[in-house]
Motif scaffolding. Structure first.
Motif, PDB file in Angstrom:
ATOM      1  N   GLU A  89       4.109  -5.810  12.255  1.00 39.27           N
ATOM      2  CA  GLU A  89       5.196  -4.961  11.760  1.00 39.27           C
ATOM      3  C   GLU A  89       4.617  -4.051  10.687  1.00 39.27           C
ATOM      4  O   GLU A  89       4.719  -4.339   9.506  1.00 39.27           O
ATOM      5  CB  GLU A  89       6.318  -5.830  11.198  1.00 39.27           C
ATOM      6  N   LYS A  90       4.039  -2.949  11.122  1.00 40.23           N
ATOM      7  CA  LYS A  90       3.266  -2.070  10.218  1.00 40.23           C
ATOM      8  C   LYS A  90       4.100  -1.455   9.095  1.00 40.23           C
ATOM      9  O   LYS A  90       3.575  -1.055   8.075  1.00 40.23           O
ATOM     10  CB  LYS A  90       2.579  -0.975  11.020  1.00 40.23           C
ATOM     11  N   HIS A  91       5.435  -1.362   9.304  1.00 34.72           N
ATOM     12  CA  HIS A  91       6.279  -0.802   8.240  1.00 34.72           C
ATOM     13  C   HIS A  91       6.383  -1.762   7.054  1.00 34.72           C
ATOM     14  O   HIS A  91       6.757  -1.363   5.966  1.00 34.72           O
ATOM     15  CB  HIS A  91       7.678  -0.454   8.771  1.00 34.72           C
ATOM     16  N   GLN A  92       6.042  -3.031   7.285  1.00 36.17           N
ATOM     17  CA  GLN A  92       6.038  -4.009   6.194  1.00 36.17           C
ATOM     18  C   GLN A  92       4.689  -3.929   5.496  1.00 36.17           C
ATOM     19  O   GLN A  92       3.717  -4.509   5.943  1.00 36.17           O
ATOM     20  CB  GLN A  92       6.244  -5.423   6.733  1.00 36.17           C
ATOM     21  N   ARG A  93       4.654  -3.157   4.399  1.00 36.12           N
ATOM     22  CA  ARG A  93       3.383  -3.022   3.701  1.00 36.12           C
ATOM     23  C   ARG A  93       3.594  -2.743   2.219  1.00 36.12           C
ATOM     24  O   ARG A  93       4.639  -2.245   1.816  1.00 36.12           O
ATOM     25  CB  ARG A  93       2.535  -1.939   4.339  1.00 36.12           C
ATOM     26  N   ILE A  94       2.575  -3.045   1.459  1.00 33.45           N
ATOM     27  CA  ILE A  94       2.560  -2.752   0.031  1.00 33.45           C
ATOM     28  C   ILE A  94       1.234  -2.049  -0.252  1.00 33.45           C
ATOM     29  O   ILE A  94       0.173  -2.551   0.091  1.00 33.45           O
ATOM     30  CB  ILE A  94       2.680  -4.037  -0.820  1.00 33.45           C
ATOM     31  N   THR A  95       1.325  -0.862  -0.847  1.00 28.62           N
ATOM     32  CA  THR A  95       0.124  -0.123  -1.227  1.00 28.62           C
ATOM     33  C   THR A  95      -0.029  -0.237  -2.736  1.00 28.62           C
ATOM     34  O   THR A  95       0.880   0.096  -3.485  1.00 28.62           O
ATOM     35  CB  THR A  95       0.226   1.355  -0.801  1.00 28.62           C
ATOM     36  N   MET A  96      -1.169  -0.770  -3.149  1.00 26.92           N
ATOM     37  CA  MET A  96      -1.422  -1.007  -4.564  1.00 26.92           C
ATOM     38  C   MET A  96      -2.766  -0.415  -4.939  1.00 26.92           C
ATOM     39  O   MET A  96      -3.610  -0.187  -4.073  1.00 26.92           O
ATOM     40  CB  MET A  96      -1.379  -2.511  -4.858  1.00 26.92           C
ATOM     41  N   ALA A  97      -2.953  -0.140  -6.228  1.00 25.51           N
ATOM     42  CA  ALA A  97      -4.202   0.483  -6.659  1.00 25.51           C
ATOM     43  C   ALA A  97      -4.600  -0.025  -8.040  1.00 25.51           C
ATOM     44  O   ALA A  97      -3.771  -0.526  -8.799  1.00 25.51           O
ATOM     45  CB  ALA A  97      -4.044   2.000  -6.690  1.00 25.51           C
ATOM     46  N   ALA A  98      -5.882   0.120  -8.333  1.00 27.07           N
ATOM     47  CA  ALA A  98      -6.417  -0.256  -9.644  1.00 27.07           C
ATOM     48  C   ALA A  98      -7.236   0.910 -10.174  1.00 27.07           C
ATOM     49  O   ALA A  98      -7.747   1.724  -9.407  1.00 27.07           O
ATOM     50  CB  ALA A  98      -7.305  -1.496  -9.525  1.00 27.07           C
ATOM     51  N   PHE A  99      -7.359   0.974 -11.500  1.00 22.88           N
ATOM     52  CA  PHE A  99      -8.170   2.029 -12.108  1.00 22.88           C
ATOM     53  C   PHE A  99      -9.654   1.688 -12.083  1.00 22.88           C
ATOM     54  O   PHE A  99     -10.489   2.528 -12.322  1.00 22.88           O
ATOM     55  CB  PHE A  99      -7.711   2.310 -13.545  1.00 22.88           C
ATOM     56  N   ASN A 100      -9.979   0.416 -11.779  1.00 21.42           N
ATOM     57  CA  ASN A 100     -11.398   0.090 -11.630  1.00 21.42           C
ATOM     58  C   ASN A 100     -11.614  -0.726 -10.364  1.00 21.42           C
ATOM     59  O   ASN A 100     -10.755  -1.498  -9.942  1.00 21.42           O
ATOM     60  CB  ASN A 100     -11.961  -0.615 -12.875  1.00 21.42           C
ATOM     61  N   ILE A 101     -12.760  -0.507  -9.768  1.00 17.92           N
ATOM     62  CA  ILE A 101     -13.082  -1.110  -8.476  1.00 17.92           C
ATOM     63  C   ILE A 101     -13.144  -2.639  -8.564  1.00 17.92           C
ATOM     64  O   ILE A 101     -12.747  -3.331  -7.634  1.00 17.92           O
ATOM     65  CB  ILE A 101     -14.379  -0.506  -7.890  1.00 17.92           C
ATOM     66  N   GLN A 102     -13.592  -3.175  -9.695  1.00 17.17           N
ATOM     67  CA  GLN A 102     -13.703  -4.630  -9.831  1.00 17.17           C
ATOM     68  C   GLN A 102     -12.340  -5.308  -9.665  1.00 17.17           C
ATOM     69  O   GLN A 102     -12.211  -6.296  -8.948  1.00 17.17           O
ATOM     70  CB  GLN A 102     -14.305  -5.020 -11.197  1.00 17.17           C
ATOM     71  N   GLU A 103     -11.330  -4.753 -10.330  1.00 20.73           N
ATOM     72  CA  GLU A 103      -9.981  -5.331 -10.239  1.00 20.73           C
ATOM     73  C   GLU A 103      -9.448  -5.248  -8.815  1.00 20.73           C
ATOM     74  O   GLU A 103      -8.867  -6.189  -8.296  1.00 20.73           O
ATOM     75  CB  GLU A 103      -9.048  -4.632 -11.228  1.00 20.73           C
ATOM     76  N   ALA A 104      -9.664  -4.106  -8.160  1.00 17.62           N
ATOM     77  CA  ALA A 104      -9.209  -3.943  -6.771  1.00 17.62           C
ATOM     78  C   ALA A 104      -9.898  -4.950  -5.858  1.00 17.62           C
ATOM     79  O   ALA A 104      -9.263  -5.555  -4.987  1.00 17.62           O
ATOM     80  CB  ALA A 104      -9.479  -2.515  -6.300  1.00 17.62           C
ATOM     81  N   LEU A 105     -11.194  -5.158  -6.061  1.00 19.85           N
ATOM     82  CA  LEU A 105     -11.935  -6.103  -5.218  1.00 19.85           C
ATOM     83  C   LEU A 105     -11.501  -7.550  -5.446  1.00 19.85           C
ATOM     84  O   LEU A 105     -11.461  -8.339  -4.500  1.00 19.85           O
ATOM     85  CB  LEU A 105     -13.445  -5.946  -5.438  1.00 19.85           C
ATOM     86  N   ILE A 106     -11.138  -7.884  -6.691  1.00 18.26           N
ATOM     87  CA  ILE A 106     -10.631  -9.238  -6.967  1.00 18.26           C
ATOM     88  C   ILE A 106      -9.327  -9.452  -6.195  1.00 18.26           C
ATOM     89  O   ILE A 106      -9.153 -10.468  -5.521  1.00 18.26           O
ATOM     90  CB  ILE A 106     -10.410  -9.456  -8.483  1.00 18.26           C
ATOM     91  N   TRP A 107      -8.418  -8.472  -6.264  1.00 19.92           N
ATOM     92  CA  TRP A 107      -7.151  -8.585  -5.534  1.00 19.92           C
ATOM     93  C   TRP A 107      -7.402  -8.701  -4.031  1.00 19.92           C
ATOM     94  O   TRP A 107      -6.790  -9.529  -3.360  1.00 19.92           O
ATOM     95  CB  TRP A 107      -6.245  -7.386  -5.827  1.00 19.92           C
ATOM     96  N   LYS A 108      -8.301  -7.872  -3.504  1.00 16.87           N
ATOM     97  CA  LYS A 108      -8.599  -7.898  -2.067  1.00 16.87           C
ATOM     98  C   LYS A 108      -9.098  -9.286  -1.661  1.00 16.87           C
ATOM     99  O   LYS A 108      -8.641  -9.868  -0.677  1.00 16.87           O
ATOM    100  CB  LYS A 108      -9.647  -6.824  -1.744  1.00 16.87           C
ATOM    101  N   GLU A 109     -10.016  -9.817  -2.454  1.00 16.81           N
ATOM    102  CA  GLU A 109     -10.591 -11.134  -2.173  1.00 16.81           C
ATOM    103  C   GLU A 109      -9.523 -12.237  -2.230  1.00 16.81           C
ATOM    104  O   GLU A 109      -9.465 -13.100  -1.355  1.00 16.81           O
ATOM    105  CB  GLU A 109     -11.687 -11.401  -3.213  1.00 16.81           C
TER     106      GLU A 109
END
Length: 123
Positions: A89-109
């Motif tokens: 169900e592709k309409h079910q999504r959350i787009t989030m962002a971080a100001f630094n790559i480290q924080e984004a990678l922690i969330w992804k992991e």
């Protein structure tokens, strides 16, 4: 399966990233909470479990994916963008962002770890 078995895996301030119909991007600082089967975000940090309902939640199951959208520019700020969605169900999504790559990678992991645990039947 009861909701009381849900426990917080990771939480913190991130940025909600999106685009308006006319093509301009917007960002809103939101407090994200990742639980064993749920990703939610709030306007403010919830003080306790039943404090407030989230602005939006996404149920995490084996059909969820974390897509790395890379770096985006917003009013002179570099943002590292992730999109969490359900492939059925592709309409079910959350787009989030971080100001630094480290924080984004922690969330992804962390999100991928939760998806992995769901797929391999861990409670």
């Amino acid at each position: 399966m009861s909701s009381s078995s849900s426990s917080v895996v990771y939480e913190g301030w991130m940025v909600r990233y999106g685009r308006r119909k006319i093509g301009r991007s917007f960002i809103h600082t939101r407090y994200f909470v990742l639980e064993t089967r749920l990703l939610s975000y709030y306007k403010r940090k919830p003080q306790h479990k039943m404090a407030k309902l989230p602005i939006k939640s996404l149920h995490i199951d084996g059909n969820c994916r974390v897509e790395d959208r890379g770096l985006k520019m917003h009013h002179g700020h570099m943002l590292y963008v992730l999109c969490v969605y359900n492939k059925r169900e592709k309409h079910q999504r959350i787009t989030m962002a971080a100001f630094n790559i480290q924080e984004a990678l922690i969330w992804k992991e962390k999100i991928e770890m939760v998806i992995d645990e769901v797929l391999h039947g861990k409670p």
